[in-house]
Motif scaffolding. Structure first.
Motif: not given
Length: 98
Positions: A65-74, A79-86
């Motif tokens: 959720x933190x990564x998703x939040x930063x992805x939405x902001x930035x 970050x999408x790749x990091x979200x997928x990996x996580x």
């Protein structure tokens, strides 16, 4: 966009608090083995490994959720790749650890 990011950060905080409670073995146990067990099985069951598994999964979900939040902001594509990996790591851990 900011409202969505704040909502995601709030969800991350809720998951993190639940994770800490599970690491301390407090609160309701969100684990299928416990939920589907009968009342007599619940009394004799060793809940520690189930609390630990749930705590780790909740911590991974909070990080997601933190990564998703930063992805939405930035709006950064990496970050999408990091979200997928996580997400994949969380699913693999949840399946393998059960």
């Amino acid at each position: 966009m900011i409202v969505i990011a704040i909502s995601l950060f709030v969800l991350a905080a809720v998951c993190a608090v639940m994770s800490v409670c599970h690491f301390r073995q407090k609160g309701y146990l969100f684990n299928n083995a416990y939920i589907y067990a009968s009342k007599t099985e619940r009394k004799t069951m060793d809940k520690a490994p189930h609390y630990r598994q749930s705590a780790i999964v909740l911590l991974l979900v909070a990080a997601l959720f933190v990564l998703l939040g930063f992805s939405v902001l930035t709006q950064k594509e990496w970050l999408l790749w990091a979200e997928g990996a996580l997400t994949a790591g969380s699913l693999i851990y949840a399946i393998v650890s059960s």
